[in-house]
Design a protein around this motif. Structure first.
Motif: not given
Length: 964
Positions: A35-39, A321-324
């Motif tokens: 899980h990739l979490v852009p922040h 995957l893009y994730s949160t």
């Protein structure tokens, strides 16, 4: 009925039905899902002020501009519906939102509704967890969450708490988050030894049982430790602030690197998976003030996801995957329904060290003046802004004294909770900015109070506020021969206080009380410098009803001669006339020698003195680490005594007995015992701390007693529940102690104590401080720090405070309150006492005596004092009374005793709210969660299965479910 230690909040709100959209990307069962979490992590002040960070000013200090981050992220999210982003700090988002057009606001609402932009944490800031009081934390969370709720509805309500940067983690914070309805909590920092052990046993995700008094799972909270602090894996940072190479995917170019990047990423993912339990892992793709040019990040993340997932056709079992955080948590919960079960945590995460000699325990005390200003500002907010605004209604906000509001103070206090604000870990110019914001809040609230008191009392006389009474400065009382004192009690029970007012007369008449005049101490004259000229102090006792006020008229009777000079040596002992406490002194040294509770016939040996640790300058043989704003690093365990004796003056009258002690030109203390008090007050004054010897100093006071504490002492967690501390010990892992002093320091937010089977000595503080019990029967508290070196944790300057008034170094004054009781009943004293210190009376003054029509009604020679509240049971604390909307009030009640505290007060309590506790009439009472952003009866949280204690549950396979 209020069960033990529960918060209860009531508010009138309307609920709009909204259909929640499933926004999480599909995962692949049987694969390792990454899980990739852009922040972005955006400090609400640190190296730059809040304003400078938002606008991108002073980039010579740090390149950071939050407004550009949000502009850029929204633009990039619109270009690809697969992309995700999380945002945390509502203080910044609120500013940005107010500057957007209606069309842009509609666009952002759509992103939120679709889950492409997700809010996590959602408080006004990401608060510190060691030096914050729970009441201020609840407030700042409520402000941020209310804005998100009002703006975006249920889709904007965060489900995950996100404290990726605070320097250690408090159990009470987890309890508060659970009661606010959060499903999970993620953080980045924990002790390096604890992390190593957890990685080896794959226990980096757990269920935190955050209360010993609330029935599980009320305060249970899933808690995850992020793999790289809050940074991306090494080699995968694609921000404009980073140096990692971009993904170059043109095979015709010589520097084509897709295979290298993918291979490295697969290795990183496999290694990370080895220290977590499920086939889901999280990676934080961002860091401090990143995504100002979001295209750089998203262009490379799009490629990374595409090229890594293409490897699946060749047998790879890794899916990216893009994730949160909430999507990641959802998958962990699905896995937890069968396997694996997560371990349980019951203690907290203090102290935090990132290396063997690098304990982040100095910030528990750093900037003690700012810590005190924040604490009394919290009292100001609760009392002056919130309660007075409710009592005064519309008149309070727009009355005869002008337009006042509480918003300025609420936001200033919310910003002050940031983990680089009240913590004391910011640059000096930023600390000054935090103080300025609080001062502006005080000004706005004082108008509000003047309007309210004028309406309630019927007097339009101007109200005077004296903010420096602790150093005997109040121009009105110093110069006036007739004045009135209004004392407002914010607590839900009647309380008495002793008032000390600077005056120049020697005899005064005080209505409804008896006053005594004592000379101002020489220490106070030195501290206040040219800000006041009073030679005496008028002392008298006041009482006020619950959430009500009393008015006292003061008239000068005699200007001279001055009161008798203080007796120039220590008495053998001092004690109350009503026989509560007795304090003895060593006649040769002038120091405390014992403390007795005359009611319970207890006596303990008690000696107290002041010492300092020599702060490391980096030349210690064990480590090059220096003491700084974050880190407490003494050169050795040796303390240097400031003086073995004290010069003494004694003042005794019917109101107070004082022993004034001078230990050196920069350390003094008043040992004070009021006539009807069950606590001993120690008013300490420290500074300017001398540095002419080129030594930084960590100044402490230490209490050495005859109590057999067996290496154990107790500290509060953010002012609420109490945790046991044991020297050189951690409850859930085996500690290798490398710093015998700093490694045994803990945050003391409101109180600490030591005890044995017979005696408990409790010390209540007036601000957050660090302390420990280094020797059995001993309790030490750090009061002040002045350091000559930076500790290389980013702030870039030494903690060496000075000011225009004190250019030679900061002077700090504070109070410690001591009580001695049997352990079984000690909480009956220290819990309400701690609340009294946090919520102090509001004292205002008017010139001249009150006109007859504004005097309280008199009956039997005593004034009847107005009260706005029916007294609540002793176990119930009135935490919040705040105006929500013009006709709506937020009311929070809390049971303030723990399950083990008191046989008398720890039982559940029933409060009858049909008898209105406030002057307005409740038409409807509706239960909300703690942060008042969700109906109580609709609050549902994820339920977690926990480990049996053997490392895993029977039949639960822990073998990695993938290979590459």
């Amino acid at each position: 009925a209020i069960s033990r230690w529960y918060f209860t909040s009531m508010i009138f709100l309307q609920l709009n039905e909204i259909i929640l959209v499933e926004s999480c990307h599909a995962i692949k069962p049987g694969m390792l899902n990454v899980h990739l979490v852009p922040h972005t992590h955006d400090d609400v002040g640190w190296l730059k002020t809040v304003d400078q960070y938002f606008y991108g000013a002073r980039n010579d200090i740090q390149h950071a501009g939050v407004q550009y981050i949000l502009d850029s992220v929204v633009d990039q999210l619109l270009k690809n519906p697969d992309r995700r982003f999380i945002y945390v700090e509502t203080a910044f988002f609120y500013r940005w939102w107010k500057r957007q057009s209606g069309d842009m606001q509609d666009t952002v609402k759509q992103l939120v509704d679709e889950g492409r932009l997700e809010f996590v944490n959602g408080g006004w800031c990401m608060s510190d967890e060691a030096t914050t009081h729970y009441s201020a934390v609840v407030d700042q969370m409520t402000i941020g969450l209310r804005f998100l709720n009002d703006t975006f509805g249920p889709c904007g309500r965060p489900r995950v708490a996100w404290h990726i940067d605070p320097f250690g983690h408090a159990r009470e914070h987890a309890s508060v988050f659970a009661q606010m309805g959060y499903d999970g909590f993620f953080f980045g920092r924990l002790d390096y030894q604890d992390r190593s052990r957890r990685k080896a046993s794959r226990e980096q995700e757990m269920v935190w049982r955050a209360s010993e008094s609330l029935v599980p799972p009320v305060a249970d909270l899933f808690t995850g430790i992020l793999p790289n602090g809050y940074n991306p894996p090494e080699g995968f940072c694609w921000d404009q602030l980073c140096d990692d190479p971009p993904i170059r995917d043109d095979p015709d170019l010589e520097d084509y690197n897709v295979e290298d990047v993918v291979s490295k990423f697969l290795t990183v993912a496999q290694e990370q998976a080895k220290v977590y339990k499920t086939n889901h892992i999280i990676m934080t793709m961002g860091s401090d003030f990143q995504y100002e040019n979001a295209n750089l990040w998203y262009k490379n993340l799009d490629k990374l996801i595409r090229y890594v997932n293409q490897k699946q056709v060749n047998g790879s079992n890794i899916h990216v995957l893009y994730s949160t955080p909430s999507c990641y948590l959802q998958e962990l919960h699905r896995a937890n329904l069968s396997c694996p079960y997560f371990p349980m945590r019951i203690d907290d995460f203090f102290p935090y060290a990132d290396a063997a000699h690098d304990f982040w325990t100095g910030y528990f005390t750093s900037r003690p003046a700012l810590k005190r200003y924040e604490r009394i500002s919290n009292s100001y907010l609760q009392v002056i802004c919130n309660q007075m605004e409710v009592l005064g209604g519309p008149t309070s906000r727009n009355g005869s004294f002008g337009v006042g509001n509480s918003d300025t103070m609420k936001k200033a206090m919310a910003v002050a909770q940031h983990h680089d604000a009240v913590s004391g870990t910011e640059k000096q110019h930023v600390a000054d900015d935090y103080a300025r914001r609080l001062a502006n809040g005080w000004t706005q609230c004082q108008v509000l109070v003047s309007n309210t008191l004028a309406a309630l009392s019927g007097s339009s006389a101007p109200r005077v506020y004296c903010e420096h009474l602790n150093i005997s400065v109040c121009p009105l009382t110093e110069s006036s021969s007739k004045f009135s004192v209004n004392v407002y009690n914010p607590l839900a029970r009647p309380v008495g206080w002793s008032v000390r007012l600077p005056v120049n007369g020697t005899a005064y008449a005080v209505t409804d009380s008896s006053g005594n005049v004592v000379p101002v101490s020489q220490a106070t004259v030195v501290v206040r410098r040219d800000r006041g000229y009073a030679v005496n102090e008028l002392l008298f006792q006041v009482r006020a009803p619950p959430m009500g006020y009393s008015t006292y008229s003061v008239s000068l009777l005699q200007k001279g001669p001055p009161p008798a000079s203080p007796f120039p040596r220590a008495p053998k002992d001092i004690q109350n006339k009503v026989r509560f406490l007795k304090v003895t002194f060593d006649p040769e040294t002038g120091l405390l020698s014992s403390l007795s509770n005359l009611e319970t016939q207890q006596t303990v040996r008690l000696s107290q003195n002041f010492y300092w640790y020599n702060a490391s300058d980096g030349n210690n043989k064990d480590s090059k680490q220096m003491s700084g704003a974050y880190i407490f690093r003494p050169n050795s365990s040796t303390t240097f005594i400031i003086s073995k004796t004290a010069k003494i003056e004694t003042v005794q009258n019917s109101v107070v007995q004082e022993v004034r002690q001078w230990f050196s030109p920069w350390v003094s203390q008043v040992v004070r015992l009021y006539a009807d008090s069950r606590v001993l007050e120690l008013e300490w004054t420290v500074g300017p701390v001398p540095i002419g010897d080129n030594m930084g100093k960590e100044v402490i006071t230490r209490f050495d007693t005859s109590i057999n504490s067996s290496g154990i002492f107790y500290t509060d967690s953010n002012g609420r529940e109490v945790l046991q501390r044991r020297k050189d010990y951690r409850p859930t892992w085996t500690l290798t102690q490398t710093e015998p002093v700093a490694g045994n320091y803990y945050p003391i937010n409101s109180r600490a104590y030591i005890k044995d089977e017979k005696d408990q000595l409790t010390v209540v503080t007036d601000r957050s401080q660090g302390g420990g019990s280094i020797q059995d029967g001993s309790l030490e508290i750090m009061l002040h720090r002045r350091l000559l070196h930076d500790d290389v944790r980013g702030v870039g300057e030494p903690l060496n405070e000075a000011s225009d008034l004190y250019p030679e170094g900061l002077v700090v004054r504070g109070r410690l309150l001591l009580s001695l009781n049997p352990p079984a009943v000690a909480a009956n004293t220290h819990r309400p006492l701690a609340q009294e210190v946090v919520l102090q009376p509001l004292i205002t003054f008017t010139e001249g005596l009150l006109p007859p029509n504004t005097r309280p009604e008199v009956r039997d020679g005593r004034p009847l004092k107005p009260s706005f509240l029916t007294a609540l049971p002793p176990a119930v604390h009135l935490l919040t009374v705040s105006q929500w909307d013009p006709d709506l009030v937020l009311l929070r009640l809390e049971h303030q005793y723990e399950a083990r505290d008191s046989k008398e007060h720890s039982q559940p309590v029933t409060v009858n709210l049909q008898v209105s506790p406030l002057p307005s009439t409740f038409i409807l009472l509706t239960g909300m969660n703690l942060s008042a952003n969700q109906w109580k009866h609709e609050m549902t949280r994820l339920d977690w299965k926990v480990d049996s204690g053997k490392g895993h549950s029977p039949g639960c396979e822990l073998t990695l479910p993938f290979s590459t």
